[in-house]
Design a protein around this motif. Structure first.
Motif, short mmCIF file in Angstrom:
data_model
loop_
_atom_site.label_atom_id
_atom_site.label_comp_id
_atom_site.label_asym_id
_atom_site.label_seq_id
_atom_site.Cartn_x
_atom_site.Cartn_y
_atom_site.Cartn_z
N GLY A 209 0.79 -1.23 0.00
CA GLY A 209 0.00 0.00 0.00
C GLY A 209 0.82 1.26 0.00
O GLY A 209 0.32 2.34 0.38
N ILE A 210 2.05 1.17 -0.46
CA ILE A 210 2.94 2.34 -0.40
C ILE A 210 2.50 3.45 -1.36
O ILE A 210 2.79 4.62 -1.15
CB ILE A 210 4.40 1.92 -0.68
CG1 ILE A 210 5.37 3.00 -0.22
CG2 ILE A 210 4.62 1.57 -2.16
CD1 ILE A 210 6.82 2.56 -0.19
N VAL A 211 1.79 3.08 -2.42
CA VAL A 211 1.22 4.08 -3.34
C VAL A 211 -0.22 4.33 -2.92
O VAL A 211 -1.07 3.45 -3.00
CB VAL A 211 1.27 3.59 -4.80
CG1 VAL A 211 0.64 4.64 -5.71
CG2 VAL A 211 2.71 3.31 -5.22
N GLN A 212 -0.48 5.53 -2.47
CA GLN A 212 -1.81 5.91 -2.00
C GLN A 212 -2.55 6.72 -3.06
O GLN A 212 -1.96 7.26 -3.99
CB GLN A 212 -1.69 6.73 -0.72
CG GLN A 212 -1.07 5.97 0.45
CD GLN A 212 -2.03 4.95 1.03
OE1 GLN A 212 -3.21 5.24 1.28
NE2 GLN A 212 -1.53 3.73 1.25
N GLU A 213 -3.85 6.80 -2.90
CA GLU A 213 -4.66 7.57 -3.85
C GLU A 213 -4.22 9.03 -3.90
O GLU A 213 -4.23 9.65 -4.98
CB GLU A 213 -6.14 7.47 -3.47
CG GLU A 213 -7.07 8.04 -4.52
CD GLU A 213 -8.53 7.75 -4.22
OE1 GLU A 213 -9.40 8.51 -4.69
OE2 GLU A 213 -8.81 6.75 -3.51
N ILE A 214 -3.80 9.56 -2.76
CA ILE A 214 -3.33 10.96 -2.73
C ILE A 214 -2.09 11.15 -3.60
O ILE A 214 -1.86 12.22 -4.16
CB ILE A 214 -3.07 11.40 -1.27
CG1 ILE A 214 -2.86 12.91 -1.20
CG2 ILE A 214 -1.88 10.66 -0.67
CD1 ILE A 214 -2.78 13.44 0.22
N ARG B 95 3.79 -5.73 -8.26
CA ARG B 95 2.79 -6.38 -7.43
C ARG B 95 1.61 -5.44 -7.24
O ARG B 95 1.80 -4.25 -6.98
CB ARG B 95 3.36 -6.76 -6.05
CG ARG B 95 4.43 -7.83 -6.08
CD ARG B 95 3.88 -9.19 -6.50
NE ARG B 95 4.91 -10.22 -6.52
CZ ARG B 95 5.67 -10.50 -7.56
NH1 ARG B 95 5.53 -9.81 -8.68
NH2 ARG B 95 6.57 -11.47 -7.50
N ALA B 96 0.42 -5.99 -7.33
CA ALA B 96 -0.79 -5.16 -7.19
C ALA B 96 -0.88 -4.52 -5.82
O ALA B 96 -1.34 -3.38 -5.67
CB ALA B 96 -2.03 -6.01 -7.45
N GLU B 97 -0.42 -5.26 -4.79
CA GLU B 97 -0.57 -4.78 -3.42
C GLU B 97 0.32 -3.59 -3.08
O GLU B 97 0.20 -3.03 -1.99
CB GLU B 97 -0.30 -5.93 -2.44
CG GLU B 97 -1.31 -7.05 -2.50
CD GLU B 97 -1.01 -8.07 -3.59
OE1 GLU B 97 -1.72 -9.09 -3.67
OE2 GLU B 97 -0.05 -7.84 -4.37
N LEU B 98 1.21 -3.20 -4.00
CA LEU B 98 1.98 -1.98 -3.78
C LEU B 98 1.07 -0.76 -3.77
O LEU B 98 1.40 0.27 -3.17
CB LEU B 98 3.04 -1.82 -4.87
CG LEU B 98 4.15 -2.86 -4.91
CD1 LEU B 98 5.00 -2.67 -6.16
CD2 LEU B 98 5.03 -2.78 -3.66
N ILE B 99 -0.06 -0.88 -4.46
CA ILE B 99 -1.02 0.22 -4.54
C ILE B 99 -2.16 -0.06 -3.56
O ILE B 99 -2.68 -1.17 -3.50
CB ILE B 99 -1.58 0.35 -5.97
CG1 ILE B 99 -0.43 0.54 -6.97
CG2 ILE B 99 -2.55 1.53 -6.06
CD1 ILE B 99 -0.88 0.57 -8.42
N ALA B 100 -2.54 0.93 -2.79
CA ALA B 100 -3.62 0.78 -1.81
C ALA B 100 -4.90 0.31 -2.50
O ALA B 100 -5.17 0.69 -3.65
CB ALA B 100 -3.85 2.10 -1.09
N LEU C 170 -6.17 2.94 -7.42
CA LEU C 170 -5.96 3.15 -8.86
C LEU C 170 -7.26 3.38 -9.62
O LEU C 170 -7.37 4.36 -10.36
CB LEU C 170 -5.16 2.00 -9.45
CG LEU C 170 -4.85 2.14 -10.95
CD1 LEU C 170 -4.09 3.42 -11.24
CD2 LEU C 170 -4.07 0.93 -11.45
N PRO C 171 -8.26 2.50 -9.49
CA PRO C 171 -9.51 2.79 -10.22
C PRO C 171 -10.14 4.10 -9.82
O PRO C 171 -10.69 4.82 -10.68
CB PRO C 171 -10.41 1.59 -9.89
CG PRO C 171 -9.78 0.89 -8.74
CD PRO C 171 -8.33 1.18 -8.82
#
Length: 324
Positions: A214-219, A235-240, A244-245
Motif C-alpha cells: 500500500g505504499i502508493v496511496q490515492e493521494i 505487485r498489485a498490493e503496492l497500490i492501496a 488506482l480505479p
C-alpha cells in the motif's frame, strides 16, 4: 519419488527442454489449474513428496501443509515471497529450495506496456477490427519523463530503455537507489510529491513486503498529470486497495498499464480495470517467456534432483534437514 508441478496455466512446462531433467522420475504430476482451496488441493496432491511451484501462484500455508504428511521439499521457481509460510514449513519439516530469476522478461514487458499505453496501440487495433481507421492519437516516448520507483535490476533496465528512446529518467526510492541512479547519469526526485507530479510515466519496481504494501496511496496518484501513465508489472498490493480505479475515474493519471492483480487469476471479464478504456491489462505475463521459463524451472528442477541425491542446494530453511 512423487513430484507435483503446480499451476501450469499455459500447459507448457512439459515441453520445456529442462523438463528432461526429470526423465528418471517415475511419478511426475502436472496440475494446470489454480486451485485455491487447501482441502481440494491437498486431495489432488495425496502422497506427493516434492512440490515445484510456478512463481507465486500457489499459497503454501499451514492449512495446506497440515494435509500433506508426505511432503518433504518445496522447490520454488525464482525467489520466495509471502506466498510461502516458512514458519509452517519449519513446523511440518518441509525444506524450501529457492531458485533464480532474471530481470529481462519483466523489464521488456514493462517497456511494451509503456509503448502500448502511450501510443494507444490496443485501441487502434480494436478499431481496425471493427472497420474503423485511425480512431485515436497517441503520444511518443521521446522527450517524456519516465519515473521509476525502485532502481533495482528491472528498474535499471527500464531506465536504459528510456535513455535509448530519448526520455528523461526520474528515480524515486531509497536514498541509496537514488544516489546510484544519479551515478548512472539519471535524475533523482527531490521528493515523492515531485516524483508523482513531474513524471509523464511512472513504473513501479519494488519488492512487496510489509513496508511496501500500500505504499502508493490515492493521494499520490491524485498528483499525477491528467496525461500521465501508471505502469505496474511488480505487485498489485503496492497500490492501496481501490486507489488506482478511483484515481483513473478522476482523471489523474489519465492512463494505466497493469500486469498484476490482487486476486489472480482474473477470469471475470467484467473486472473493473478490464472495463476501463484508458487501461491496458495483461494477465501477469511479466515473467512468462520461453527463455525465462527455462531458467526458472531449470534451476528449480536442479534443486529437486540435488535434494533427491542427498546433496540439497539453495535451501532457505536448512534446519529442517537436521530434524529427526
Amino acid at each position: 519419488m512423487s513430484i507435483a508441478i503446480l499451476d501450469d496455466y499455459q500447459h507448457v512446462i512439459q515441453g520445456l527442454e529442462c523438463f528432461n531433467m526429470l526423465d528418471e522420475q517415475e511419478e511426475v504430476l502436472i496440475l494446470h489449474t489454480a486451485e485455491k482451496d487447501p482441502a481440494r488441493l491437498a486431495a489432488a496432491l495425496d502422497g506427493v513428496e516434492v512440490l515445484v511451484l510456478t512463481r507465486e501462484r500457489t499459497d503454501i500455508n499451514e492449512a495446506l501443509l497440515s494435509r500433506l504428511p508426505h511432503l518433504r521439499l518445496i522447490s520454488q521457481t525464482g525467489k520466495i515471497s509471502r506466498h510461502i509460510d516458512l514458519d509452517a514449513c519449519n513446523k511440518y519439516g518441509v525444506a524450501v529450495a529457492e531458485g533464480v530469476g532474471s530481470p529481462i522478461a519483466p523489464a521488456e514487458l514493462t517497456w511494451a506496456l509503456i509503448m502500448n499505453v502511450l501510443r494507444q496501440i490496443p485501441a487502434a487495433i480494436e478499431g481496425m477490427k471493427h472497420g474503423k481507421w485511425q480512431v485515436n492519437m497517441g503520444q511518443s516516448v521521446h522527450g517524456k519523463t519516465i519515473g521509476i520507483w525502485g532502481y533495482g535490476k528491472i528498474g535499471k533496465m527500464v531506465a536504459n530503455y528510456a535513455k535509448v528512446f530519448g526520455a528523461r529518467v526520474l528515480v524515486w526510492g531509497s536514498e541509496a537507489s537514488r544516489e546510484k541512479a544519479l551515478e548512472d547519469g539519471f535524475d533523482k526526485a527531490a521528493s515523492k510529491a515531485a516524483f508523482f507530479s513531474q513524471a509523464d510515466v511512472i513504473t513501479l519496481h519494488l519488492r512487496l513486503n510489509e513496508s511496501t504494501t500500500g505504499i502508493v496511496q490515492e493521494i499520490d496518484l491524485d498528483m499525477m498529470k491528467p496525461t500521465a501513465v501508471l505502469i505496474n508489472t511488480a505487485r498489485a498490493e503496492l497500490i492501496a486497495p481501490d486507489a488506482l480505479p478511483n484515481a483513473l475515474k478522476k482523471g489523474r493519471p489519465g492512463f494505466a498499464g497493469i500486469d498484476v492483480y490482487e486476486e489472480e487469476p482474473v477470469y471475470n471479464p467484467d473486472d473493473e480495470l478490464l472495463k476501463m478504456p484508458n487501461v491496458v491489462c495483461t494477465p501477469h505475463i511479466g515473467y512468462v517467456e520461453k527463455n525465462g521459463y527455462e531458467l526458472y524451472f531449470g534451476a528449480a528442477f536442479e534443486n529437486v534432483i540435488n535434494f533427491l541425491q542427498g546433496t540439497p542446494t539453495h535451501i532457505v530453511n536448512p534446519q529442517v534437514l537436521r530434524q529427526p
